[in-house]
Design a protein around this motif. Structure first.
Motif, PDB file in Angstrom:
ATOM      1  N   ARG A   1      43.021  72.772  40.272  1.00  8.01           N
ATOM      2  CA  ARG A   1      42.367  73.335  39.105  1.00  8.01           C
ATOM      3  C   ARG A   1      43.196  74.465  38.522  1.00  8.01           C
ATOM      4  NH1 ARG A   1      37.808  73.637  42.226  1.00  8.01           N
ATOM      5  NH2 ARG A   1      37.563  75.861  41.839  1.00  8.01           N
ATOM      6  N   LEU A   2      43.802  75.269  39.405  1.00 11.51           N
ATOM      7  CA  LEU A   2      44.573  76.411  38.955  1.00 11.51           C
ATOM      8  C   LEU A   2      45.721  75.982  38.049  1.00 11.51           C
ATOM      9  CD1 LEU A   2      45.350  79.394  39.054  1.00 11.51           C
ATOM     10  CD2 LEU A   2      46.554  78.942  41.188  1.00 11.51           C
ATOM     11  N   PHE A   3      46.352  74.879  38.362  1.00  8.81           N
ATOM     12  CA  PHE A   3      47.484  74.425  37.565  1.00  8.81           C
ATOM     13  C   PHE A   3      47.079  73.416  36.495  1.00  8.81           C
ATOM     14  CE2 PHE A   3      49.571  76.036  41.398  1.00  8.81           C
ATOM     15  CZ  PHE A   3      50.487  76.886  40.816  1.00  8.81           C
ATOM     16  N   PHE A   4      45.793  73.244  36.287  1.00  9.30           N
ATOM     17  CA  PHE A   4      45.288  72.441  35.176  1.00  9.30           C
ATOM     18  C   PHE A   4      45.863  71.028  35.137  1.00  9.30           C
ATOM     19  CE2 PHE A   4      43.156  76.003  33.582  1.00  9.30           C
ATOM     20  CZ  PHE A   4      44.007  77.090  33.581  1.00  9.30           C
ATOM     21  N   ASN A   5      45.952  70.386  36.289  1.00  7.40           N
ATOM     22  CA  ASN A   5      46.511  69.035  36.285  1.00  7.40           C
ATOM     23  C   ASN A   5      45.466  67.992  36.637  1.00  7.40           C
ATOM     24  OD1 ASN A   5      46.187  69.598  38.964  1.00  7.40           O
ATOM     25  ND2 ASN A   5      48.228  68.917  39.601  1.00  7.40           N
ATOM     26  N   ASN A   6      44.195  68.323  36.432  1.00  8.88           N
ATOM     27  CA  ASN A   6      43.152  67.351  36.719  1.00  8.88           C
ATOM     28  C   ASN A   6      42.359  67.032  35.465  1.00  8.88           C
ATOM     29  OD1 ASN A   6      40.018  67.093  37.558  1.00  8.88           O
ATOM     30  ND2 ASN A   6      41.349  65.895  38.871  1.00  8.88           N
ATOM     31  N   THR A   7      42.227  65.750  35.179  1.00  7.26           N
ATOM     32  CA  THR A   7      41.620  65.319  33.922  1.00  7.26           C
ATOM     33  C   THR A   7      40.168  65.747  33.795  1.00  7.26           C
ATOM     34  OG1 THR A   7      43.116  63.424  33.852  1.00  7.26           O
ATOM     35  CG2 THR A   7      41.154  63.314  32.471  1.00  7.26           C
ATOM     36  N   SER A   8      39.395  65.641  34.866  1.00  2.00           N
ATOM     37  CA  SER A   8      37.979  65.994  34.773  1.00  2.00           C
ATOM     38  C   SER A   8      37.792  67.446  34.363  1.00  2.00           C
ATOM     39  CB  SER A   8      37.277  65.744  36.113  1.00  2.00           C
ATOM     40  OG  SER A   8      37.168  64.375  36.376  1.00  2.00           O
TER      41      SER A   8
END
Length: 305
Positions: free
Chosen positions: A124-131
């Motif tokens: 989540r911290l690196f914003f690499n999850n689509t949801s």
């Protein structure tokens, strides 16, 4: 809220098991909605010219997308046989959330459905999850679908009428109205809940504040009770279906959902961009990690330019 067009994000890695498609078919039959199946494909081996020259690379991509389209048509056919209008769209590109948002802007669906995935804090911290990206950025209601048995019997809206970023409770009114519409359209029983968490007594160390703690707790409870009653007063909701609960939302809401057998939890999400939100996530994100049911995330209505 009205439902005419649904956009379903298809996961090409999951084969014919597509929980979001199953949910969309259930929803479309009850709301008389059309469905579009969206598949976004990307493979680095077909990008950058490592193994193919330009024309061969384009041909390989086109062939892949053609095969994906045939597969989408296969998924769509049973729904069409059941009287549902279904279109398909296969695209090449990345990142996935950007491709989805682009199609939302073009199609302007009333709702987006996607399989829910839960990932860890570092991702989540690196914003690499689509949801997580869609929770923050999707401009239309986002239905995140969990795997497992779907009863489709109970819906619950979790509201927060004292939220400092929603001083007029506009988002909460939207949540209540949307839940009323879905409950009627889908023949579901609806509950409406608000949870609040006063400062724990164990965190108060000043002697004067300790003496006044009970009064503080009572005032806090009254503030939340009055705000919740004010929000719900003009809606046709029985008192037995209104629930004011004390506790942190990420703890109280999942417990309530499990105890009441809620099939769909409706929540609001107000976007922020500060570092705290990047590290911790907002309430909808923390609840998503804890609940084992479908989650419908609704954003505030954007002001007209």
């Amino acid at each position: 809220m009205e439902l005419h067009q649904l956009l379903v994000v298809i996961d090409p890695t999951s084969g014919d098991s597509q929980p979001s498609l199953e949910r969309a078919a259930w929803l479309a039959k009850r709301s008389n909605s059309a469905i579009e199946l969206l598949l976004c494909e990307y493979n680095s081996a077909l990008d950058g010219g490592y193994f193919f020259d330009g024309p061969a690379q384009k041909k390989a991509r086109d062939s892949l997308l053609q095969n994906r389209t045939k597969w989408l048509e296969k998924l769509a056919q049973p729904l069409r046989d059941n009287g549902i209008t279904v279109t398909t769209e296969a695209r090449w590109g990345k990142p996935l959330h950007t491709m989805i948002l682009q199609r939302i802007s073009e199609l302007k669906p009333d709702m987006v459905l996607r399989d829910a995935t839960t990932h860890n804090l570092l991702q989540r911290l690196f914003f690499n999850n689509t949801s997580w990206q869609l929770i923050r950025q999707c401009p239309v209601p986002l239905w995140l679908v969990r795997e497992g048995e779907w009863k489709g019997e109970r819906i619950c809206a979790a509201v927060d009428p004292v939220h400092s970023a929603d001083t007029e409770a506009l988002l909460d009114h939207k949540l209540v109205k949307s839940t009323l519409y879905l409950a009627q359209t889908l023949d579901m029983q609806a509950d409406y809940m608000h949870s609040y968490a006063p400062l724990p007594r164990t965190m108060v160390f000043d002697s004067e504040l300790v003496a006044a703690y009970d009064q503080y707790a009572e005032r806090s409870a009254k503030q939340h009770r009055d705000a919740f009653e004010k929000l719900m007063v003009n809606y046709p909701v029985e008192k037995a279906n209104r629930h004011l609960l004390e506790g942190f939302p990420e703890e109280v809401i999942p417990s309530f959902v499990e105890e009441r057998g809620v099939d769909l939890l409706v929540m609001g999400a107000i976007s922020r961009s500060n570092l705290e939100n990047a590290l911790i996530g907002n309430t909808a994100e923390r609840v998503l990690e804890a609940v084992q049911t479908d989650l419908l995330v609704i954003k505030p209505t954007r002001p007209q330019p």
